[in-house]
Design an enzyme around this catalytic site. Structure first.
Site, PDB file in Angstrom:
ATOM      1  N   ILE A 131      70.944  55.984  90.057  1.00  0.00           N
ATOM      2  CA  ILE A 131      71.538  56.183  88.680  1.00  0.00           C
ATOM      3  C   ILE A 131      70.662  56.337  87.468  1.00  0.00           C
ATOM      4  O   ILE A 131      70.804  57.123  86.557  1.00  0.00           O
ATOM      5  CB  ILE A 131      72.639  55.210  88.682  1.00  0.00           C
ATOM      6  CG1 ILE A 131      73.525  55.194  89.958  1.00  0.00           C
ATOM      7  CG2 ILE A 131      73.644  55.225  87.293  1.00  0.00           C
ATOM      8  CD1 ILE A 131      74.831  54.206  90.043  1.00  0.00           C
ATOM      9  N   TYR A 137      76.465  40.696  98.337  1.00  0.00           N
ATOM     10  CA  TYR A 137      76.188  41.635  97.174  1.00  0.00           C
ATOM     11  C   TYR A 137      77.468  41.634  96.153  1.00  0.00           C
ATOM     12  O   TYR A 137      77.352  41.519  95.024  1.00  0.00           O
ATOM     13  CB  TYR A 137      76.337  43.041  97.811  1.00  0.00           C
ATOM     14  CG  TYR A 137      76.307  44.244  96.735  1.00  0.00           C
ATOM     15  CD1 TYR A 137      75.203  44.551  95.945  1.00  0.00           C
ATOM     16  CD2 TYR A 137      77.507  45.030  96.542  1.00  0.00           C
ATOM     17  CE1 TYR A 137      75.306  45.395  95.092  1.00  0.00           C
ATOM     18  CE2 TYR A 137      77.490  46.089  95.638  1.00  0.00           C
ATOM     19  CZ  TYR A 137      76.250  46.239  94.970  1.00  0.00           C
ATOM     20  OH  TYR A 137      76.358  47.426  93.677  1.00  0.00           O
TER      21      TYR A 137
HETATM   22  N1  NAD Z   1      75.326  54.055  93.845  1.00  0.00           N
HETATM   23  C1  NAD Z   1      76.410  53.192  94.035  1.00  0.00           C
HETATM   24  O1  NAD Z   1      77.230  53.725  94.697  1.00  0.00           O
HETATM   25  C2  NAD Z   1      76.648  52.217  93.006  1.00  0.00           C
HETATM   26  C3  NAD Z   1      78.182  51.495  92.857  1.00  0.00           C
HETATM   27  C4  NAD Z   1      78.494  50.433  92.706  1.00  0.00           C
HETATM   28  C5  NAD Z   1      77.210  49.643  91.758  1.00  0.00           C
HETATM   29  N2  NAD Z   1      76.131  50.061  91.664  1.00  0.00           N
HETATM   30  C6  NAD Z   1      74.990  49.512  90.837  1.00  0.00           C
HETATM   31  O2  NAD Z   1      74.369  50.457  90.247  1.00  0.00           O
HETATM   32  C7  NAD Z   1      73.205  50.218  90.012  1.00  0.00           C
HETATM   33  C8  NAD Z   1      72.216  51.325  90.232  1.00  0.00           C
HETATM   34  O3  NAD Z   1      72.204  51.581  91.656  1.00  0.00           O
HETATM   35  P1  NAD Z   1      71.596  53.145  92.395  1.00  0.00           P
HETATM   36  O4  NAD Z   1      72.540  53.301  93.243  1.00  0.00           O
HETATM   37  O5  NAD Z   1      70.935  53.716  91.272  1.00  0.00           O
HETATM   38  O6  NAD Z   1      70.577  52.040  93.297  1.00  0.00           O
HETATM   39  P2  NAD Z   1      68.928  52.213  93.440  1.00  0.00           P
HETATM   40  O7  NAD Z   1      68.540  51.299  94.623  1.00  0.00           O
HETATM   41  O8  NAD Z   1      68.616  53.678  93.754  1.00  0.00           O
HETATM   42  O9  NAD Z   1      68.347  51.541  91.991  1.00  0.00           O
HETATM   43  C9  NAD Z   1      68.156  50.356  91.650  1.00  0.00           C
HETATM   44  C10 NAD Z   1      66.875  50.134  91.101  1.00  0.00           C
HETATM   45  O10 NAD Z   1      66.516  48.842  90.743  1.00  0.00           O
HETATM   46  C11 NAD Z   1      65.348  48.483  91.331  1.00  0.00           C
HETATM   47  N3  NAD Z   1      64.989  47.156  91.464  1.00  0.00           N
HETATM   48  C12 NAD Z   1      65.373  46.332  92.520  1.00  0.00           C
HETATM   49  N4  NAD Z   1      65.113  44.878  92.264  1.00  0.00           N
HETATM   50  C13 NAD Z   1      64.231  45.095  90.985  1.00  0.00           C
HETATM   51  C14 NAD Z   1      63.592  43.936  90.451  1.00  0.00           C
HETATM   52  N5  NAD Z   1      63.644  42.518  91.234  1.00  0.00           N
HETATM   53  N6  NAD Z   1      63.033  44.286  89.376  1.00  0.00           N
HETATM   54  C15 NAD Z   1      63.085  45.387  88.924  1.00  0.00           C
HETATM   55  N7  NAD Z   1      63.680  46.425  89.339  1.00  0.00           N
HETATM   56  C16 NAD Z   1      64.216  46.186  90.821  1.00  0.00           C
HETATM   57  C17 NAD Z   1      65.062  49.285  92.544  1.00  0.00           C
HETATM   58  O11 NAD Z   1      63.572  49.495  92.987  1.00  0.00           O
HETATM   59  C18 NAD Z   1      65.702  50.788  92.295  1.00  0.00           C
HETATM   60  O12 NAD Z   1      64.779  51.674  91.817  1.00  0.00           O
HETATM   61  C19 NAD Z   1      72.882  48.847  90.976  1.00  0.00           C
HETATM   62  O13 NAD Z   1      73.030  47.763  90.061  1.00  0.00           O
HETATM   63  C20 NAD Z   1      73.955  48.921  91.892  1.00  0.00           C
HETATM   64  O14 NAD Z   1      74.192  47.730  92.301  1.00  0.00           O
HETATM   65  C21 NAD Z   1      75.682  51.333  92.436  1.00  0.00           C
END
Ligand code: NAD
Length: 320
Positions: free
Chosen positions: A14, A154
């Site tokens: 995202i 989570y």
């Molecule tokens: N994709 C979905 O369907 C979805 C649904 C609900 C909520 N979310 C939330 O949206 C956000 C983005 O999701 P996404 O699908 O892009 O996930 P993603 O895993 O692709 O992106 C999350 C990023 O956070 C980084 N990260 C993790 N731990 C970290 C840390 N300690 N310090 C710095 N960076 C760190 C990861 O390297 C990753 O690049 C997240 O918070 C996720 O929980 C996503």
């Protein structure tokens, strides 16, 4: 006037799509931090951010949101106007394997950012929450529903982080919006998510892991709709704390999802049937009344069009 954004987790699915959108406006400067968490490959994440590397308004820092000292330095250096906090340990199932990591990154990491943000004049702090906070529920999921029954570490971590957002809003007046995303999909999607995994396995004639009898439902939401909801949230300034669903309001079953993928790929899937894992809820279904009222949010991409776009990106990127 130049606006400065901090996007945490900006190398992810995202985040990297959001950064591309923000950089369309040459008045936006975007600072991305990400620690390339090992949940999925660094190579994929580098590919995500490489799209933005040559833009002079983009800067990347390999920083962990648990590293308070580095966070403080970056805040001092840039004096951010907006914080879009997406960094997290994502993934419901793996949160059972590393619950402590999920609590640390998703809760303490968020708290680190809030606690530094309170000393700056932040125009908006956006927190990426999740539909998983609703737990096992029937019918429409509305923001006013009583929570308190998260069924995975989570989900519990996201509820807890939302609570800290409220605490910091009410005590320090940081304008905050918690966005509850509903199963996001589209180009640059995380490789662990069903749509990516199923597409890959169908193309490669492998059995897809198929949980339960295919009746679980998800409110799959196309990435462009999520990005437009995030942008509207950044610009929203009528009230200074809100929790808002961003979904599609059109849940489909797992069986139905597989049929759409088969149609688009012109190939039949084969299945490896599995028990529904702990933490998986039977259904998600976003009530978008509030999103529409406050953000004028109306999802534009239906599942058939969205899957078609995803598959054409997927083939282009992985099977050229
Ligand atoms: N994709 C979905 O369907 C979805 C649904 C609900 C909520 N979310 C939330 O949206 C956000 C983005 O999701 P996404 O699908 O892009 O996930 P993603 O895993 O692709 O992106 C999350 C990023 O956070 C980084 N990260 C993790 N731990 C970290 C840390 N300690 N310090 C710095 N960076 C760190 C990861 O390297 C990753 O690049 C997240 O918070 C996720 O929980 C996503």
């Amino acid at each position: 006037m130049l606006k400065t954004y901090l996007v945490t987790g900006g190398a992810g699915f995202i985040g990297s799509n959001l950064i591309q959108e923000l950089l369309q406006d040459s008045n936006n400067k975007v600072i991305c931090i990400d620690n390339f968490d090992s949940y999925y490959s660094k190579e994929v994440k580098l590919n995500n951010i490489n799209r933005s590397r040559d833009n002079i308004n983009f800067e990347f820092y390999d920083i962990d949101i648990l590293d308070l000292l580095s966070l403080k330095e970056i805040f001092k250096k840039y004096n951010f106007n907006y914080i879009i906090h997406l960094a997290a340990k994502a993934g419901v199932r793996s949160s059972f394997e590393n619950p402590l990591d999920y609590a640390q990154v998703n809760v303490l990491g968020t708290l680190n950012l809030l606690d530094i943000a309170k000393d700056y004049n932040i125009k908006k702090f956006i927190f990426a929450s999740s539909s998983s906070v609703y737990g096992v529920n029937k019918g429409l999921f509305s923001e006013g529903m009583k929570l308190g029954k998260p069924i995975s570490p989570y989900a519990a971590s996201k509820i807890s982080a939302e609570n800290f957002c409220y605490t910091y809003n009410i005590n320090y007046n940081i304008p905050i919006i918690c966005l509850r995303f509903f199963t996001v999909y589209g180009p640059y999607q995380r490789p662990d998510l069903a749509i990516s995994k199923f597409t890959k396995f169908i193309i490669e004639n492998k059995k897809i892991p198929f949980y339960g009898n295919g009746e679980t439902k998800r409110d799959y939401t196309y990435i462009d709709d999520i990005i437009s909801g995030i942008i509207s949230s950044i610009n929203y300034d009528t009230t200074n704390f809100e929790i808002i669903n961003l979904g599609s309001n059109n849940p489909i079953t797992l069986s139905n999802l597989v049929e759409i993928l088969e149609q688009n790929l012109g190939k039949k899937a084969s299945f490896e049937k599995m028990k529904i894992p702990n933490g998986d809820v039977p259904s998600t279904f976003a009530d978008l009344t509030k999103a529409e009222k406050l953000l004028n949010y109306k999802p534009q991409i239906n599942i058939s069009t969205g899957i078609e776009k995803f598959i054409s990106w997927f083939k282009e990127n992985y099977y050229k």
